[in-house]
Design an enzyme around this catalytic site. Structure first.
Site, PDB file in Angstrom:
ATOM      1  N   PRO A  16       0.848  -1.198   0.000  1.00  0.00           N
ATOM      2  CA  PRO A  16       0.000   0.000   0.000  1.00  0.00           C
ATOM      3  C   PRO A  16       0.880   1.243   0.000  1.00  0.00           C
ATOM      4  O   PRO A  16       1.806   1.340   0.805  1.00  0.00           O
ATOM      5  CB  PRO A  16      -0.783  -0.115   1.317  1.00  0.00           C
ATOM      6  N   ALA A  18       0.168   5.388  -0.162  1.00  0.00           N
ATOM      7  CA  ALA A  18      -0.784   6.492  -0.291  1.00  0.00           C
ATOM      8  C   ALA A  18      -0.337   7.408  -1.425  1.00  0.00           C
ATOM      9  O   ALA A  18       0.841   7.754  -1.527  1.00  0.00           O
ATOM     10  CB  ALA A  18      -0.852   7.269   1.023  1.00  0.00           C
ATOM     11  N   CYS A 100       2.758   3.007   8.960  1.00  0.00           N
ATOM     12  CA  CYS A 100       3.054   4.252   8.254  1.00  0.00           C
ATOM     13  C   CYS A 100       3.694   5.261   9.201  1.00  0.00           C
ATOM     14  O   CYS A 100       3.152   5.532  10.276  1.00  0.00           O
ATOM     15  CB  CYS A 100       1.774   4.819   7.670  1.00  0.00           C
ATOM     16  N   ASN A 203       8.719  -7.288   3.969  1.00  0.00           N
ATOM     17  CA  ASN A 203       8.673  -6.068   3.159  1.00  0.00           C
ATOM     18  C   ASN A 203       9.877  -5.173   3.496  1.00  0.00           C
ATOM     19  O   ASN A 203      10.325  -5.147   4.630  1.00  0.00           O
ATOM     20  CB  ASN A 203       7.343  -5.341   3.444  1.00  0.00           C
ATOM     21  N   GLY A 204      10.343  -4.461   2.474  1.00  0.00           N
ATOM     22  CA  GLY A 204      11.400  -3.483   2.670  1.00  0.00           C
ATOM     23  C   GLY A 204      12.574  -3.713   1.755  1.00  0.00           C
ATOM     24  O   GLY A 204      13.265  -4.730   1.840  1.00  0.00           O
ATOM     25  N   ASP A 205      12.777  -2.749   0.811  1.00  0.00           N
ATOM     26  CA  ASP A 205      13.967  -2.714  -0.048  1.00  0.00           C
ATOM     27  C   ASP A 205      14.080  -3.889  -1.020  1.00  0.00           C
ATOM     28  O   ASP A 205      15.177  -4.183  -1.478  1.00  0.00           O
ATOM     29  CB  ASP A 205      15.245  -2.651   0.801  1.00  0.00           C
TER      30      ASP A 205
END
Ligand SMILES: Cc1cc2nc3c(=O)[nH]c(=O)nc-3n(C[C@H](O)[C@H](O)[C@H](O)COP(=O)(O)O)c2cc1C
Length: 346
Positions: A16, A18, A100, A203-205
């Site tokens: 996700p 925004a 977030c 998740n991440g990079d």
């Protein structure tokens, strides 16, 4: 890969984001190999539900199943209402945002700030699960590794979430304090995976097929989620799927194929946002698509001065046609996300 009773096409997820992962972009990612895509966060504040921004976020017309909506807020009753509101509008999975770091969200103790207040986080999780259960809608949770280096409580929160009936947790391998700085770490994600029986998403990079394979191996995660690396390169999901299945790299897309995907995306984008907002919000997607291509920066600057959708679409088409005269396939591009991709517009 399953979330509750829902079976997914694969274990490659679009994150996700925004201001980025609106319906047209999610549909593009799913078309190009993502098995799952989560909406931009929708506020739990009822007074904003009729705003143009929130009603666009709650519009799922034509979206491929499953429809997953992320909600953000600070009050358990309001979050439960937000879940029910989005289920009425087509959500088949509800995701709670505890990841977030944007100030706008954190000032109100939402997003990753909730990781610092475990009793409130628990109340929210329990209230949302209770609101979704009668509809048979699974609830998932997205969080970071912790609030700060000395307070990495992702494992504790994941256990709480599992006990409360959460169907899947996603962990971004950074703390709230880190924002997007430094590198994502995967040890905490591996610890979360070892601590719970529900599916865990890393998740991440993740920005290449090799990195995808390495993160899956390092964490034992059931799935991986990709955000910034899909900006301007939504076919990364197909590239990773192919590499995981065969150990071989897919050829770069033909330039005219990339043009066709972008043109179709832009038409869908204008359809959702209309002329005025559409031409402006499309600029970032075009910028990401061309930034690393030969002459891309110059085109990006010119294109930012165009104020109507038809001219923008024609300019994009012409630019890719010219590129295709020289490069039949897209030249190799850098996988790294530019700094401007970090702007959160929630
Ligand atoms: C522009 C932007 C907007 C984001 N918006 C959200 C959001 O609404 N909800 C959320 O949980 N995470 C949000 N994130 C975080 C991403 O979902 C993801 O966790 C993060 O970018 C790390 O993944 P990546 O390295 O693959 O980009 C956002 C990230 C970016 C760059």
């Amino acid at each position: 890969m399953r979330i509750g009773h829902i079976t997914l096409a694969n274990r490659l997820f679009a994150a996700p984001m925004a201001g980025v992962t609106d319906r047209p972009f999610r549909m593009l990612c799913k078309k190009l190999g993502a098995g799952y895509a989560v909406s931009e966060m929708v506020t739990s504040r009822k007074d904003l539900w009729n705003s143009l921004k929130t009603s666009r976020r709650a519009d799922h017309t034509g979206e491929v199943d499953p429809i997953a909506v992320q909600i953000a807020g600070t009050d358990a009753a309001m979050m439960a209402e937000a879940a029910a509101y989005n289920i009425d509008r087509g959500a088949q999975i509800i995701d709670i945002n505890m990841g977030c770091p944007a100030k706008k969200v954190c000032n109100k103790w939402a997003g990753s700030a909730l990781m610092q207040d475990e009793p409130l986080a628990t109340q929210i999780v329990e209230a949302v699960v209770a609101a979704c259960a009668p509809h048979g809608v699974p609830v998932t949770l997205k969080m970071r590794t912790g609030w700060c280096d000395t307070q990495r409580n992702a494992v504790h929160l994941a256990r709480m979430a599992e006990a409360a009936g959460i169907a899947m947790v996603t962990v971004h391998g950074r703390t709230r304090e880190q924002g997007y700085k430094g590198a994502a770490e995967y040890d905490t994600i591996a610890a979360v995976k070892a601590a719970v029986a529900i599916p865990v998403v890393a998740n991440g990079d993740i920005d290449s097929p090799e990195k995808a394979r390495a993160v899956l191996a390092a964490t034992g995660a059931d799935a991986i989620m990709i955000g910034r690396a899909a900006q301007g390169r939504p076919w990364i999901f197909a590239e990773i799927a192919h590499y995981l299945a065969t150990g071989e790299h897919l050829a770069a897309p033909a330039t005219l194929q990339a043009k066709a995907w972008l043109v179709e995306h832009l038409q869908d984008h204008y359809g959702l946002y209309g002329e005025f907002a559409g031409v402006r919000s499309a600029r970032k997607h075009i910028g990401w698509a061309v930034r690393a291509l030969p002459g891309g920066e110059t085109f990006r600057a010119e294109m930012n001065r165009i104020d109507d959708c038809d001219t923008q679409l024609r300019a994009v088409g012409d630019w890719f046609d010219q590129l295709a005269d020289i490069h039949h396939r897209l030249p190799a591009t850098s996988a790294a996300a530019n700094d401007d991709s970090l702007q959160e517009t929630a």
